[in-house]
Design an enzyme around this catalytic site. Sequence first.
Site, PDB file in Angstrom:
ATOM      1  N   ASP A  99      20.989  26.368 -31.583  1.00 41.71           N
ATOM      2  CA  ASP A  99      22.386  25.982 -31.771  1.00 41.71           C
ATOM      3  C   ASP A  99      23.233  27.249 -31.636  1.00 41.71           C
ATOM      4  O   ASP A  99      23.035  28.218 -32.376  1.00 41.71           O
ATOM      5  CB  ASP A  99      22.561  25.360 -33.165  1.00 41.71           C
ATOM      6  CG  ASP A  99      23.627  24.294 -33.184  1.00 41.71           C
ATOM      7  OD1 ASP A  99      24.688  24.517 -32.568  1.00 41.71           O
ATOM      8  OD2 ASP A  99      23.412  23.249 -33.823  1.00 41.71           O
ATOM      9  N   ASP A 201      27.978  24.643 -29.921  1.00 39.08           N
ATOM     10  CA  ASP A 201      28.867  24.072 -30.928  1.00 39.08           C
ATOM     11  C   ASP A 201      30.333  24.146 -30.483  1.00 39.08           C
ATOM     12  O   ASP A 201      30.801  25.214 -30.056  1.00 39.08           O
ATOM     13  CB  ASP A 201      28.679  24.885 -32.219  1.00 39.08           C
ATOM     14  CG  ASP A 201      29.309  24.243 -33.423  1.00 39.08           C
ATOM     15  OD1 ASP A 201      28.822  23.195 -33.854  1.00 39.08           O
ATOM     16  OD2 ASP A 201      30.300  24.812 -33.948  1.00 39.08           O
ATOM     17  N   GLU A 243      28.905  20.720 -26.942  1.00 42.62           N
ATOM     18  CA  GLU A 243      29.544  19.725 -27.802  1.00 42.62           C
ATOM     19  C   GLU A 243      31.025  19.692 -27.427  1.00 42.62           C
ATOM     20  O   GLU A 243      31.748  20.657 -27.656  1.00 42.62           O
ATOM     21  CB  GLU A 243      29.380  20.107 -29.279  1.00 42.62           C
ATOM     22  CG  GLU A 243      29.916  19.038 -30.219  1.00 42.62           C
ATOM     23  CD  GLU A 243      30.207  19.525 -31.629  1.00 42.62           C
ATOM     24  OE1 GLU A 243      30.290  18.686 -32.531  1.00 42.62           O
ATOM     25  OE2 GLU A 243      30.383  20.752 -31.839  1.00 42.62           O
ATOM     26  N   ASP A 318      26.380  15.058 -37.923  1.00 40.89           N
ATOM     27  CA  ASP A 318      27.792  14.849 -38.276  1.00 40.89           C
ATOM     28  C   ASP A 318      28.155  13.366 -38.359  1.00 40.89           C
ATOM     29  O   ASP A 318      29.296  13.039 -38.699  1.00 40.89           O
ATOM     30  CB  ASP A 318      28.712  15.491 -37.222  1.00 40.89           C
ATOM     31  CG  ASP A 318      28.587  17.009 -37.179  1.00 40.89           C
ATOM     32  OD1 ASP A 318      28.308  17.620 -38.231  1.00 40.89           O
ATOM     33  OD2 ASP A 318      28.767  17.570 -36.081  1.00 40.89           O
TER      34      ASP A 318
END
Length: 542
Positions: A99, A201, A243, A318
């Site tokens: 990530d 991210d 993302e 999330d």
Amino acid sequence: MSQGKWWQNVVMYQIYPRSFQDSNGDGIGDIPGIISRLDYLQKLGIGGIWLSPVYQSPNDDNGYDISDYEAIMPEFGTMADMDELIAEAKKRNIRIIMDLVVNHTSDEHKWFAAARQSRDNPYHDYYVWRDGKGDGDIPNDLQSTFGGSAWTYEPAVGQYYLHLFSKKQPDLNWQNDKVRHEIYDMMNFWINKGIGGFRMDVIDLIGKEPDKMITGNGPQLHTYLQEMNQATFGGKDLMTVGETWGATPAIAKQYSDPARHELSMVFQFEHVGLDQQPDGEKWDLKPLSVPALKQVLSKWQTALGDQGWNSLFWNNHDLPRIVSRWGDDGQYHDQSAKMFAILLHMMKGTPYIYQGEEIGMTNYPITSVDEINDIESIQMYHARLKAGYTKEEILRSINAKGRDNARTPMQWDTTANAGFTTGTPWLHVNPNYVRYNVQANLANPHSIFATYQRLIQLRQNNDLVVWGDYALVPDTADNVFAYYRTYQGERWLIVANVAAEDNVFELPDAVDEHIIGNYDDQDVKTGQIELRPFEAFVVKVR
Ligand code: NOJ
């Protein structure tokens, strides 16, 4: 694997390390715990793990606030553990996707500690600073995603810094060359360890221009990504997924068109917003419209063409659990969990399974704010109380949409704490673990796990699933989602009843073979079919 890139042919699995498997009894999942479960993941059949952040972090946002990109959070283990995870995964043909959280750092990162000391500090310009507008006023009205102003005053320098998330997550200044090259060096540090790629991210925010109130899709975004590609993963056999909350199909093509040398694919979130009030926030609930879901997902299936690649997901850390959100976590738990699996995994793109989805894990209902860990829900709770909402209204929203729903510990077996830890779990274990757990799934050839496993095998063994053209079947009952996949003269029909009621589907084709379904006694024939609640099947047709 017959053609294409490895990441076009596999199914990915997301691990939220804090909640996956604890190995030392401190109640917090860790890297040795993940290593101990690699055989399980191999059995499932996945080809890559997206690992939510394991870096050094004060955990204001559970690891999405990084204080050292090249160190492992001690609660999770050591760098030696991380190296072992990469190596052990590789032995099982599983690649580790790190990530990459580079829109912001933690305020405890050494860059920010220096940056906030004085305006002359060489690190000051690593972050986004602005003067207040007279009388101590904030620079402008930009809002933090977690609520409140996106600007926080730093008395030592007499300026405000930008944080699009919590105030412990200051935004990096991507307009600064040095910042970008520090990040590329750090990415190469990880690439040299043999990882499989990066999940990026909120990457659509790095081109922000705060003075113009631009956050997502800023003018320099794609220039930065092309530069990053060249400086790091470009030309290597790595996969990258961005993302991107604000992506449309046209924007997704910009990221993932191979000719542009940016990313492999992005996560788009259009379907995720379908149960929220159009002018509201995610907390402002609205029932899902299945016709809208069909329209949105079909658009994404067809719009990217050869200039892009889809990622397919219902869940992540999330989002609430799909079986509770749009399925039925009571009477039709197993049927609806399997239906959503079939519906998604027969589509074109790379599917992502979020830990526990493969055993039908559900949301966790809370009755009080004291049970919440997630910073987003806590901040919203207090903001809405102030704004005059009742506690009941707020808790209803949190139970429907709160991020802790997906973050409760993985349910492995029927022993204490679901086999997640021998200590006290950092977040409550869902009491339904006695029923929904890995052990029970593995013992049952008709389990939800078995459905996911078979869907992965179908993808591995059939080019049609990877490459076939997609076409929605029009004019079905509102809640019936049916589509064809066609490849080199072969045609599969996927039919899903996205409802707790019966529905009728008219099957026009001759059926050659039943491929997979979610009721044991399916006998699918041409003509009118009575679909039972959440019934789904895949057939090869002529
Ligand atoms: C997206 C991540 O998925 C989420 O968990 C996090 O809070 C924000 N980005 C900020 O990093």
